[in-house]
Design a protein around this motif. Structure first.
Motif, PDB file in Angstrom:
ATOM      1  N   LEU A  42       0.822  -1.209   0.000  1.00 59.24           N
ATOM      2  CA  LEU A  42       0.000   0.000   0.000  1.00 59.24           C
ATOM      3  C   LEU A  42       0.857   1.261   0.000  1.00 59.24           C
ATOM      4  CD1 LEU A  42      -2.881   0.998  -0.003  1.00 59.24           C
ATOM      5  CD2 LEU A  42      -2.846   0.959   2.495  1.00 59.24           C
ATOM      6  N   THR A  43       1.961   1.244   0.730  1.00 60.07           N
ATOM      7  CA  THR A  43       2.857   2.406   0.739  1.00 60.07           C
ATOM      8  C   THR A  43       3.452   2.640  -0.643  1.00 60.07           C
ATOM      9  OG1 THR A  43       3.405   1.987   3.053  1.00 60.07           O
ATOM     10  CG2 THR A  43       4.880   3.432   1.827  1.00 60.07           C
ATOM     11  N   SER A  44       3.817   1.556  -1.325  1.00 64.22           N
ATOM     12  CA  SER A  44       4.386   1.713  -2.672  1.00 64.22           C
ATOM     13  C   SER A  44       3.363   2.233  -3.669  1.00 64.22           C
ATOM     14  CB  SER A  44       4.941   0.378  -3.157  1.00 64.22           C
ATOM     15  OG  SER A  44       3.900  -0.549  -3.410  1.00 64.22           O
ATOM     16  N   VAL A  58       1.975   3.361   5.117  1.00 62.36           N
ATOM     17  CA  VAL A  58       0.559   3.677   4.957  1.00 62.36           C
ATOM     18  C   VAL A  58      -0.271   2.444   5.273  1.00 62.36           C
ATOM     19  CG1 VAL A  58      -1.213   4.478   3.349  1.00 62.36           C
ATOM     20  CG2 VAL A  58       1.112   5.389   3.205  1.00 62.36           C
ATOM     21  N   VAL A  59      -1.297   2.623   6.093  1.00 61.75           N
ATOM     22  CA  VAL A  59      -2.189   1.523   6.461  1.00 61.75           C
ATOM     23  C   VAL A  59      -3.534   1.636   5.740  1.00 61.75           C
ATOM     24  CG1 VAL A  59      -3.352   0.374   8.399  1.00 61.75           C
ATOM     25  CG2 VAL A  59      -1.072   1.342   8.708  1.00 61.75           C
ATOM     26  N   TRP A  60      -3.937   2.864   5.369  1.00 63.73           N
ATOM     27  CA  TRP A  60      -5.219   3.075   4.695  1.00 63.73           C
ATOM     28  C   TRP A  60      -5.032   4.042   3.528  1.00 63.73           C
ATOM     29  CZ3 TRP A  60      -9.627   0.585   4.595  1.00 63.73           C
ATOM     30  CH2 TRP A  60     -10.742   1.195   4.005  1.00 63.73           C
ATOM     31  N   PRO A  61      -5.484   3.654   2.328  1.00 63.70           N
ATOM     32  CA  PRO A  61      -5.262   4.515   1.142  1.00 63.70           C
ATOM     33  C   PRO A  61      -6.183   5.734   1.149  1.00 63.70           C
ATOM     34  CG  PRO A  61      -6.565   2.595   0.542  1.00 63.70           C
ATOM     35  CD  PRO A  61      -6.187   2.407   1.985  1.00 63.70           C
ATOM     36  N   GLY A  62      -5.810   6.751   1.909  1.00 64.26           N
ATOM     37  CA  GLY A  62      -6.674   7.921   2.045  1.00 64.26           C
ATOM     38  C   GLY A  62      -6.863   8.695   0.761  1.00 64.26           C
TER      39      GLY A  62
END
Length: 297
Positions: A42-44, A58-62
């Motif tokens: 997700l961070t990538s 990142v834990v949630w794709p805001g």
């Protein structure tokens, strides 16, 4: 056996509490494995604003998903070249290692082979005695393999553990198969190719996976012996850019470079995806190959 005799604990049917505890343990272990992979992926795929606002993984794709980090990676000749190098070294090295290990293990599984006891003792000795880094470095330099791809293949071409596992499996095969083949006039190579290899697909698949993962993740030999950075494999590039935080060259055509953390996680994903793709095809052989090859013989 009397009806009142108490059975062993492992013979008793599992209790509801035991089943629940096992299920909960599996869920926890799965989360511990999958959550880091999820955050890396997700961070990538996150935007610069999201990574900067979160200040870490990142834990949630805001702000949604973006491929800007991967775009830079695949436009970067350093990463692309290292990916090709890693694929080539892994393919060639794994093929060489599997062939040599199968031949060596088969010869050691035949009691009458030339130098059987001496070679077997040498292989077993490798479990407790290793020549060390300096002798290996001097040997590689002396035979002229510096800055050569063979320098990252030959030093790890044979694993004593894999040879012992293969030998144990070969020794568990029925002797009658070998006797009948020799009565029909088959030589050793024909016996190996027609009888031993088809019956040993499970353990050979597991050993192949061990070698492939070792070559794919190996960066230390490349760090020691490859002076030309254009010959670096992906694992060494991963270490250089992720662990040492060395800057990546800017990719032409991008007005805004992806955030550093997103770039790092994109390289990590590129490095681990091949193993994630290959493992499901080998997993069905894993338990059978390791247990049978390690216990019998």
């Amino acid at each position: 056996m009397s009806a009142n005799a108490k059975r062993a604990a492992w013979e008793e049917p599992p209790t509801v509490a035991g089943q629940a505890a096992k299920g909960a343990s599996i869920v926890v272990i799965a989360l511990l494995i999958l959550f880091p992979l999820y955050t890396i992926a997700l961070t990538s795929l996150s935007s610069s604003e999201t990574v900067h606002r979160v200040g870490g993984l990142v834990v949630w794709p805001g702000d949604g998903i973006t491929f800007e980090a991967y775009e830079q990676m695949f436009r970067n000749p350093v990463v692309l070249r290292s990916l090709v190098v890693s694929l080539g070294v892994t393919a060639v090295g794994t093929a060489v290692s599997v062939v040599v290990s199968v031949l060596g293990a088969y010869s050691l599984s035949r009691p009458g082979s030339l130098g059987h006891k001496t070679v077997l003792f040498s292989v077993l000795l490798m479990f407790v005695v290793f020549p060390g880094l300096i002798p290996v470095y001097l040997w590689v330099s002396a035979i002229g393999l510096r800055d050569n791809y063979l320098a990252i293949i030959l030093p790890m071409a044979v694993s004593a553990f894999n040879v012992v596992v293969l030998r144990a499996f070969f020794m568990s095969l029925p002797q009658e198969l070998f006797d009948s083949a020799r009565i029909d006039g088959a030589g050793e190579f024909r016996v190996l190719w027609r009888i031993v290899v088809p019956l040993s697909k499970a353990v050979i698949a597991v050993v192949t996976l061990f070698y492939a993962v070792a070559y794919w993740n190996n960066w230390f030999n490349a760090f020691l012996y490859l002076d030309d950075t254009s010959k670096w494999p992906l694992a060494l590039v991963l270490r250089t850019y992720v662990v040492e935080s060395a800057p990546l060259p800017q990719a032409a055509g991008l007005t805004e470079a992806p955030p550093t953390l997103a770039v790092k996680m994109a390289i990590v994903m590129i490095a681990i995806v091949p193993a994630l793709i290959i493992y499901p095809f080998v997993q069905k052989h894993f338990k059978k190959g390791v247990i049978i090859g390690a216990v019998k013989g």
